[in-house]
Design a protein around this motif. Structure first.
Motif, mmCIF file in Angstrom:
data_model
loop_
_atom_site.group_PDB
_atom_site.id
_atom_site.type_symbol
_atom_site.label_atom_id
_atom_site.label_comp_id
_atom_site.label_asym_id
_atom_site.label_seq_id
_atom_site.Cartn_x
_atom_site.Cartn_y
_atom_site.Cartn_z
ATOM 1 N N ARG A 1 0.828 -1.202 0.000
ATOM 2 C CA ARG A 1 0.000 0.000 0.000
ATOM 3 C C ARG A 1 0.863 1.253 0.000
ATOM 4 O O ARG A 1 0.579 2.208 -0.712
ATOM 5 C CB ARG A 1 -0.925 0.003 1.228
ATOM 6 N N GLN A 2 1.958 1.207 0.783
ATOM 7 C CA GLN A 2 2.813 2.379 0.880
ATOM 8 C C GLN A 2 3.537 2.651 -0.433
ATOM 9 O O GLN A 2 3.724 3.800 -0.812
ATOM 10 C CB GLN A 2 3.806 2.222 2.023
ATOM 11 N N VAL A 3 3.946 1.583 -1.106
ATOM 12 C CA VAL A 3 4.610 1.765 -2.397
ATOM 13 C C VAL A 3 3.637 2.376 -3.392
ATOM 14 O O VAL A 3 3.967 3.309 -4.111
ATOM 15 C CB VAL A 3 5.171 0.428 -2.918
ATOM 16 N N ARG A 4 2.412 1.853 -3.393
ATOM 17 C CA ARG A 4 1.394 2.396 -4.295
ATOM 18 C C ARG A 4 1.109 3.856 -3.950
ATOM 19 O O ARG A 4 1.026 4.716 -4.837
ATOM 20 C CB ARG A 4 0.117 1.572 -4.191
ATOM 21 N N ALA A 5 0.963 4.150 -2.660
ATOM 22 C CA ALA A 5 0.688 5.524 -2.231
ATOM 23 C C ALA A 5 1.852 6.440 -2.594
ATOM 24 O O ALA A 5 1.647 7.573 -3.004
ATOM 25 C CB ALA A 5 0.424 5.575 -0.734
ATOM 26 N N ALA A 6 3.071 5.936 -2.456
ATOM 27 C CA ALA A 6 4.239 6.745 -2.815
ATOM 28 C C ALA A 6 4.228 7.055 -4.303
ATOM 29 O O ALA A 6 4.525 8.175 -4.718
ATOM 30 C CB ALA A 6 5.525 6.010 -2.437
ATOM 31 N N ARG A 7 3.888 6.065 -5.081
ATOM 32 C CA ARG A 7 3.842 6.268 -6.531
ATOM 33 C C ARG A 7 2.788 7.316 -6.859
ATOM 34 O O ARG A 7 3.023 8.224 -7.662
ATOM 35 C CB ARG A 7 3.535 4.947 -7.230
ATOM 36 N N LEU A 8 1.620 7.197 -6.219
ATOM 37 C CA LEU A 8 0.554 8.158 -6.467
ATOM 38 C C LEU A 8 0.928 9.552 -5.979
ATOM 39 O O LEU A 8 0.660 10.536 -6.639
ATOM 40 C CB LEU A 8 -0.738 7.697 -5.791
ATOM 41 N N ALA A 9 1.550 9.628 -4.806
ATOM 42 C CA ALA A 9 1.929 10.935 -4.251
ATOM 43 C C ALA A 9 2.990 11.612 -5.104
ATOM 44 O O ALA A 9 3.071 12.831 -5.140
ATOM 45 C CB ALA A 9 2.419 10.780 -2.823
ATOM 46 N N GLY A 10 3.814 10.837 -5.793
ATOM 47 C CA GLY A 10 4.874 11.404 -6.617
ATOM 48 C C GLY A 10 4.419 11.827 -7.991
ATOM 49 O O GLY A 10 5.117 12.564 -8.686
ATOM 50 N N GLU A 11 3.248 11.379 -8.403
ATOM 51 C CA GLU A 11 2.754 11.754 -9.721
ATOM 52 C C GLU A 11 2.598 13.273 -9.808
ATOM 53 O O GLU A 11 1.996 13.893 -8.948
ATOM 54 C CB GLU A 11 1.405 11.079 -10.006
ATOM 55 N N GLY A 12 3.151 13.842 -10.822
ATOM 56 C CA GLY A 12 3.030 15.275 -11.021
ATOM 57 C C GLY A 12 3.978 16.113 -10.173
ATOM 58 O O GLY A 12 4.001 17.325 -10.305
ATOM 59 N N ASP A 13 4.755 15.494 -9.344
ATOM 60 C CA ASP A 13 5.709 16.210 -8.499
ATOM 61 C C ASP A 13 7.090 16.069 -9.128
ATOM 62 O O ASP A 13 7.693 14.994 -9.100
ATOM 63 C CB ASP A 13 5.684 15.627 -7.089
ATOM 64 N N LEU A 14 7.573 17.159 -9.684
ATOM 65 C CA LEU A 14 8.845 17.125 -10.412
ATOM 66 C C LEU A 14 10.006 16.688 -9.535
ATOM 67 O O LEU A 14 10.843 15.885 -9.953
ATOM 68 C CB LEU A 14 9.129 18.499 -11.024
ATOM 69 N N VAL A 15 10.079 17.174 -8.306
ATOM 70 C CA VAL A 15 11.184 16.823 -7.403
ATOM 71 C C VAL A 15 11.186 15.327 -7.127
ATOM 72 O O VAL A 15 12.224 14.661 -7.238
ATOM 73 C CB VAL A 15 11.103 17.632 -6.080
ATOM 74 N N ILE A 16 10.024 14.784 -6.779
ATOM 75 C CA ILE A 16 9.927 13.352 -6.500
ATOM 76 C C ILE A 16 10.282 12.559 -7.747
ATOM 77 O O ILE A 16 11.026 11.574 -7.676
ATOM 78 C CB ILE A 16 8.516 12.971 -5.993
ATOM 79 N N ARG A 17 9.780 12.966 -8.876
ATOM 80 C CA ARG A 17 10.070 12.252 -10.125
ATOM 81 C C ARG A 17 11.569 12.236 -10.406
ATOM 82 O O ARG A 17 12.142 11.194 -10.741
ATOM 83 C CB ARG A 17 9.293 12.876 -11.282
ATOM 84 N N GLN A 18 12.241 13.362 -10.229
ATOM 85 C CA GLN A 18 13.693 13.420 -10.470
ATOM 86 C C GLN A 18 14.454 12.553 -9.487
ATOM 87 O O GLN A 18 15.392 11.845 -9.876
ATOM 88 C CB GLN A 18 14.177 14.870 -10.391
ATOM 89 N N LEU A 19 14.083 12.599 -8.219
ATOM 90 C CA LEU A 19 14.759 11.770 -7.220
ATOM 91 C C LEU A 19 14.529 10.283 -7.501
ATOM 92 O O LEU A 19 15.440 9.467 -7.374
ATOM 93 C CB LEU A 19 14.299 12.133 -5.815
ATOM 94 N N ARG A 20 13.332 9.930 -7.907
ATOM 95 C CA ARG A 20 13.049 8.533 -8.226
ATOM 96 C C ARG A 20 13.847 8.075 -9.454
ATOM 97 O O ARG A 20 14.291 6.930 -9.518
ATOM 98 C CB ARG A 20 11.558 8.312 -8.442
ATOM 99 N N GLN A 21 14.020 8.958 -10.410
ATOM 100 C CA GLN A 21 14.830 8.617 -11.585
ATOM 101 C C GLN A 21 16.278 8.366 -11.172
ATOM 102 O O GLN A 21 16.919 7.434 -11.662
ATOM 103 C CB GLN A 21 14.753 9.731 -12.633
ATOM 104 N N ARG A 22 16.804 9.186 -10.246
ATOM 105 C CA ARG A 22 18.165 8.960 -9.759
ATOM 106 C C ARG A 22 18.268 7.646 -9.015
ATOM 107 O O ARG A 22 19.252 6.920 -9.131
ATOM 108 C CB ARG A 22 18.618 10.117 -8.870
ATOM 109 N N LEU A 23 17.222 7.313 -8.240
ATOM 110 C CA LEU A 23 17.220 6.033 -7.524
ATOM 111 C C LEU A 23 17.185 4.853 -8.495
ATOM 112 O O LEU A 23 17.768 3.810 -8.220
ATOM 113 C CB LEU A 23 16.022 5.942 -6.579
#
Length: 102
Positions: free
Chosen positions: A2-24
């Motif tokens: 659930r947390q992974v899904r929520a994290a994915r949803l919370a990061g949608e549209g958030d440029l900072v989260i998207r960039q950090l996830r790409q680095r990860l």
């Protein structure tokens, strides 16, 4: 899950989260989890911040600052007993203030 899904949803549209996830994705052993945690906390999503701090601690178990950050987030979530349990293993270790609960 659930947390992974929520994290994915919370990061949608958030440029900072998207960039950090790409680095990860490129460097999964990096400590970008800690940066994601800070961003989630600032965005008002403390449960995701806590989960990401925990992921960062798994990558860097000797980094005492991450344990302190996890404890701080737990206290904010009104879970002081869990915060004490996070800090207990640090008591008496070099570089850790003696005010850490034993």
């Amino acid at each position: 899950a659930r947390q992974v899904r929520a994290a994915r949803l919370a990061g949608e549209g958030d440029l900072v989260i998207r960039q950090l996830r790409q680095r990860l994705a490129v460097e999964p052993d990096s400590l970008d989890f800690a940066q994601i945690a800070r961003h989630y906390e600032q965005s008002g999503v403390p449960d995701l911040a806590l989960e990401h701090v925990r992921l960062a601690r798994r990558l860097a178990p000797g980094w005492h600052e991450l344990a302190a950050e996890e404890a701080r987030l737990l206290i904010q979530e009104n879970l002081p007993e869990q915060a004490v349990e996070v800090l207990k293993p640090l008591a008496g270790q070099p570089g850790v203030p003696s005010s850490v609960p034993a």
